[in-house]
Design a protein around this motif. Sequence first.
Motif, PDB file in Angstrom:
ATOM      1  N   LEU A 150       0.821  -1.207   0.000  1.00 33.96           N
ATOM      2  CA  LEU A 150       0.000   0.000   0.000  1.00 33.96           C
ATOM      3  C   LEU A 150       0.858   1.262   0.000  1.00 33.96           C
ATOM      4  O   LEU A 150       0.558   2.234  -0.697  1.00 33.96           O
ATOM      5  CB  LEU A 150      -0.940   0.000   1.205  1.00 33.96           C
ATOM      6  CG  LEU A 150      -1.937   1.161   1.236  1.00 33.96           C
ATOM      7  CD1 LEU A 150      -3.329   0.679   1.570  1.00 33.96           C
ATOM      8  CD2 LEU A 150      -1.509   2.223   2.246  1.00 33.96           C
ATOM      9  N   LEU A 151       1.936   1.249   0.777  1.00 32.70           N
ATOM     10  CA  LEU A 151       2.823   2.414   0.784  1.00 32.70           C
ATOM     11  C   LEU A 151       3.394   2.667  -0.598  1.00 32.70           C
ATOM     12  O   LEU A 151       3.480   3.820  -1.057  1.00 32.70           O
ATOM     13  CB  LEU A 151       3.947   2.208   1.798  1.00 32.70           C
ATOM     14  CG  LEU A 151       3.532   2.054   3.269  1.00 32.70           C
ATOM     15  CD1 LEU A 151       4.760   1.813   4.139  1.00 32.70           C
ATOM     16  CD2 LEU A 151       2.771   3.276   3.767  1.00 32.70           C
ATOM     17  N   ASP A 152       3.794   1.599  -1.284  1.00 32.04           N
ATOM     18  CA  ASP A 152       4.336   1.759  -2.628  1.00 32.04           C
ATOM     19  C   ASP A 152       3.260   2.208  -3.615  1.00 32.04           C
ATOM     20  O   ASP A 152       3.522   3.005  -4.523  1.00 32.04           O
ATOM     21  CB  ASP A 152       4.960   0.445  -3.102  1.00 32.04           C
ATOM     22  CG  ASP A 152       6.173   0.040  -2.270  1.00 32.04           C
ATOM     23  OD1 ASP A 152       6.767   0.919  -1.631  1.00 32.04           O
ATOM     24  OD2 ASP A 152       6.502  -1.162  -2.258  1.00 32.04           O
ATOM     25  N   LEU A 153       2.046   1.685  -3.462  1.00 34.22           N
ATOM     26  CA  LEU A 153       0.962   2.041  -4.373  1.00 34.22           C
ATOM     27  C   LEU A 153       0.623   3.526  -4.288  1.00 34.22           C
ATOM     28  O   LEU A 153       0.444   4.197  -5.312  1.00 34.22           O
ATOM     29  CB  LEU A 153      -0.274   1.187  -4.066  1.00 34.22           C
ATOM     30  CG  LEU A 153      -1.533   1.508  -4.870  1.00 34.22           C
ATOM     31  CD1 LEU A 153      -1.322   1.165  -6.343  1.00 34.22           C
ATOM     32  CD2 LEU A 153      -2.738   0.757  -4.309  1.00 34.22           C
ATOM     33  N   LEU A 154       0.531   4.034  -3.070  1.00 34.81           N
ATOM     34  CA  LEU A 154       0.155   5.428  -2.871  1.00 34.81           C
ATOM     35  C   LEU A 154       1.351   6.371  -2.872  1.00 34.81           C
ATOM     36  O   LEU A 154       1.167   7.597  -2.893  1.00 34.81           O
ATOM     37  CB  LEU A 154      -0.615   5.581  -1.552  1.00 34.81           C
ATOM     38  CG  LEU A 154      -1.900   4.756  -1.418  1.00 34.81           C
ATOM     39  CD1 LEU A 154      -2.572   5.046  -0.088  1.00 34.81           C
ATOM     40  CD2 LEU A 154      -2.844   5.049  -2.578  1.00 34.81           C
TER      41      LEU A 154
ATOM     42  N   VAL B  61       3.490   6.878  -0.365  1.00 37.54           N
ATOM     43  CA  VAL B  61       3.527   7.586   0.915  1.00 37.54           C
ATOM     44  C   VAL B  61       4.485   6.859   1.848  1.00 37.54           C
ATOM     45  O   VAL B  61       4.951   5.750   1.572  1.00 37.54           O
ATOM     46  CB  VAL B  61       2.122   7.666   1.554  1.00 37.54           C
ATOM     47  CG1 VAL B  61       1.189   8.460   0.663  1.00 37.54           C
ATOM     48  CG2 VAL B  61       1.554   6.255   1.793  1.00 37.54           C
ATOM     49  N   ARG B  62       4.773   7.485   2.979  1.00 37.37           N
ATOM     50  CA  ARG B  62       5.633   6.912   3.997  1.00 37.37           C
ATOM     51  C   ARG B  62       4.927   6.963   5.341  1.00 37.37           C
ATOM     52  O   ARG B  62       3.888   7.631   5.492  1.00 37.37           O
ATOM     53  CB  ARG B  62       6.960   7.667   4.057  1.00 37.37           C
ATOM     54  CG  ARG B  62       7.814   7.520   2.819  1.00 37.37           C
ATOM     55  CD  ARG B  62       9.129   8.252   2.942  1.00 37.37           C
ATOM     56  NE  ARG B  62       8.940   9.692   3.076  1.00 37.37           N
ATOM     57  CZ  ARG B  62       9.929  10.560   3.228  1.00 37.37           C
ATOM     58  NH1 ARG B  62      11.186  10.135   3.266  1.00 37.37           N
ATOM     59  NH2 ARG B  62       9.689  11.855   3.330  1.00 37.37           N
TER      60      ARG B  62
ATOM     61  N   LEU C 247      -7.027   8.473   7.216  1.00 38.07           N
ATOM     62  CA  LEU C 247      -6.287   7.784   8.276  1.00 38.07           C
ATOM     63  C   LEU C 247      -4.862   8.309   8.343  1.00 38.07           C
ATOM     64  O   LEU C 247      -4.273   8.709   7.320  1.00 38.07           O
ATOM     65  CB  LEU C 247      -6.266   6.271   8.029  1.00 38.07           C
ATOM     66  CG  LEU C 247      -7.625   5.559   8.027  1.00 38.07           C
ATOM     67  CD1 LEU C 247      -7.459   4.109   7.613  1.00 38.07           C
ATOM     68  CD2 LEU C 247      -8.282   5.648   9.401  1.00 38.07           C
ATOM     69  N   HIS C 248      -4.312   8.259   9.538  1.00 38.64           N
ATOM     70  CA  HIS C 248      -2.930   8.669   9.784  1.00 38.64           C
ATOM     71  C   HIS C 248      -2.082   7.407   9.931  1.00 38.64           C
ATOM     72  O   HIS C 248      -2.284   6.613  10.864  1.00 38.64           O
ATOM     73  CB  HIS C 248      -2.855   9.517  11.062  1.00 38.64           C
ATOM     74  CG  HIS C 248      -1.468   9.997  11.374  1.00 38.64           C
ATOM     75  ND1 HIS C 248      -1.029  10.218  12.663  1.00 38.64           N
ATOM     76  CD2 HIS C 248      -0.415  10.283  10.561  1.00 38.64           C
ATOM     77  CE1 HIS C 248       0.237  10.630  12.629  1.00 38.64           C
ATOM     78  NE2 HIS C 248       0.619  10.674  11.369  1.00 38.64           N
ATOM     79  N   LEU C 249      -1.148   7.204   9.024  1.00 37.67           N
ATOM     80  CA  LEU C 249      -0.301   6.010   9.054  1.00 37.67           C
ATOM     81  C   LEU C 249       0.800   6.209  10.091  1.00 37.67           C
ATOM     82  O   LEU C 249       1.708   7.027   9.896  1.00 37.67           O
ATOM     83  CB  LEU C 249       0.297   5.740   7.682  1.00 37.67           C
ATOM     84  CG  LEU C 249      -0.700   5.518   6.543  1.00 37.67           C
ATOM     85  CD1 LEU C 249       0.031   5.237   5.245  1.00 37.67           C
ATOM     86  CD2 LEU C 249      -1.665   4.389   6.870  1.00 37.67           C
TER      87      LEU C 249
END
Length: 780
Positions: free
Chosen positions: A547-551, A553-554, A570-572
């Motif tokens: 999911l991190l790679d898809l979006l 984000v970190r 949501l806050h990761l």
Amino acid sequence: MRATWRWVHSDLRTHRGEALFAVLASAGVIASLLLAAALLGYAVSPWQRVFQQSQGSHVWLHGREGREGFDAAAVAPLAALDEVAAVSGPFRTAAATLETGGTRAGVALRATGARPPGTARPLLTEGRWLTTDGPRDQVVLERTLARTLWAEPGETVTVTLTGRRGPTTRTLHVVGVAETAEPRYRAGQGDGVGWLLPETLDRLAPAATGQSVGLRLKDADDTDYAVQRAVTLLGAERIDQVTTWQRAKADLGGDDRLLGQIFAAFGLAALLAAAVAVAGAVRARIRGQAGDIAVLKAVGFTPGQVIRGFLLQHLGFAVAGAALGTAATLACGRWIPGRVGAAVALWPRLPGHRLAVTGVPVAAVLLIAAATALAAWRAGRVPPVPAARQAHPVARPLSALGRRALGRRLSPVLVLGWRSAFTSPGRARALGATARLALPIALMTVALVAWSTLGQFRTDPARVGRVAALTVRTAEPRSAAATAAALEAVPGVADAVPGAEFPALVPGQTATITLRGLGTADAPYPHTIAEGRAPTGPDEAVAGQGLLDLLGVRVGEWVRMTVGGRPQILHLVGRSIEPDHGGRVVSTTLDTLRDGAPGLRPAFHALVLRPGADPRRTAAAVAAATGGDAEVRATADPAGGEDAPRGVLAALAAVLALIALVELLTLIGTGVRDRARDLLALRAIGLTPRQIGAVVVTAAALTALAAAVLGTALGAALGHRLVDAEAAATGLGAGVARLPDPLLLGALVLAATATGALAALAPAVRTARHRLADSPGETF
């Protein structure tokens, strides 16, 4: 050119032993690489392996039940289709539900004979096939279905069929477990397959049954056209479902990206190690003939003639070794016991076989040719006879540390063996030899890291994101608290965490991800956190690497998604190990999801078991405690339940060990030849033949020890990073790599050291028997 050929022929007659060793070394390395290629294809293509071994069907046509479907007579014309090579069936079928110990699973019961069919033949992995002897109602279960039900040969399962007169329940005796190239069982996505005798199906479903027929095609590319013709021939209204080999392959091989990338890296590294080993043998042989080269220069050979002579000679060795290794592998490889022989026997029917059989030897020969060209160029620069004395390296004086060790009455064998291993004839050459030997040992250690990582998928599933061993869904409407309390009262259950799962759309609605709500603020779910922390507050969540790679984000950023038409932000706060859905999973608490959907109820409970609890017994206890109203499912095994990859890694380690042995023998032979004058001098000053032989053995053992320590250290570090990098690339996420047990690494070091000592015994005996002036070149 004629003079060059005559010199090559004379050199071969003079150094027959060295030429034979060069050919055999090349043959052994090429055979090792081909065996590795066969093993890689065997492990990375599980569906292709099963399909070829079972003569699987490319297409399965499943007819409707009763008169609405097709009968056996309607299937007969299918065999006459131009695209069809063979027909499996038709088989009478019935949809049913199997249950054991509270675990339920859908199954398609298929009536077959006492002998497995020739096409689409189930491959037995446990137990035996159906017989008319023994228990009355026998069944053979597909492997993934049997693993879901925890059913093994000798046990019983309860089968329920829904007929016109209501449900029918009987007991079936499991006599075997088999693999098939059809789509495997997945809870809620597809039924498994169970094979039974026709008379057993008559007793279970005497009325309406369906028909299934498999088509093995001449060309897999004709699948779509063959399906159209078959459906037209049978009638679309009679067919309930069509499954093709593409779906089965994606279903069975979709989780093998991590293994595929790791094995591909292993193949390239093994090729490099093999080329280094053979090139080292070539360089050592050319260096040992420096005196002969100087004489050739003195009698009129030009540098170009010397270079051409060595290139022709060693390219001939490489080609002969490649041909011998390839022929031996293809002819005798199938007779090797265990998984290696099975892989070689199946290899010709796997895709890429011809490319590997031709590409691997050609690539190895080209690498050997490149190394030979460099060594031959150096041979062309050897000066003529006046400098022939430099053919043997100049001995270095004993260091101050060595003299001090001898002064303290330390064993001269150990001191001189250390000097021979690391300082004579030169530190740079000694370090280079150690590094070349350390390369295959490092690759063996990387294989052990991968082997240990795959092993923890079963021994320590919590480390790879499988904290909950069981999932329970109850049909009876209860409150979440009451259900959790009832489940936690079952022996072996440590915690029952409520949860819900929904598909969600990412921003732009270009991809679908999975949103999970697990646990509450008061009773959080024990996520496997690899980075950051677990969610504790409102709107906090953890996500998988996919999911991190898809979006893009970190950890620490906010993400937005759409769930059921409503936005969710949501806050990761952390990254978790997620083996499901390619890591495209975001997990939060149920409290956070209830903020947008106050009436949300848990859809299931994830059971975290106590240490040492048996999932199978616990599932049976849960079923008994809930009165049979609960559906208990085992959490899917991230490794797919396969032991083949670990066996292949062990076989690859054996292949690398053979490459290391070739390098070790080369180093020992080179060391004895380079230190011939030193050893004779030691004998002249009073060392006994036994001590001289001990010096040779000690030097080889110390070199192997240093290479083993260096190789295991580098291999452990490299393997850890490689496995984590590949896990991150597949969406699972870094943090799953596991180093082998220190005792195993210690055993590897001891085995390498002992092998070095044993391999040096024969050269040591020959050296100890060497007379003081066997050759003028060794004394003058």
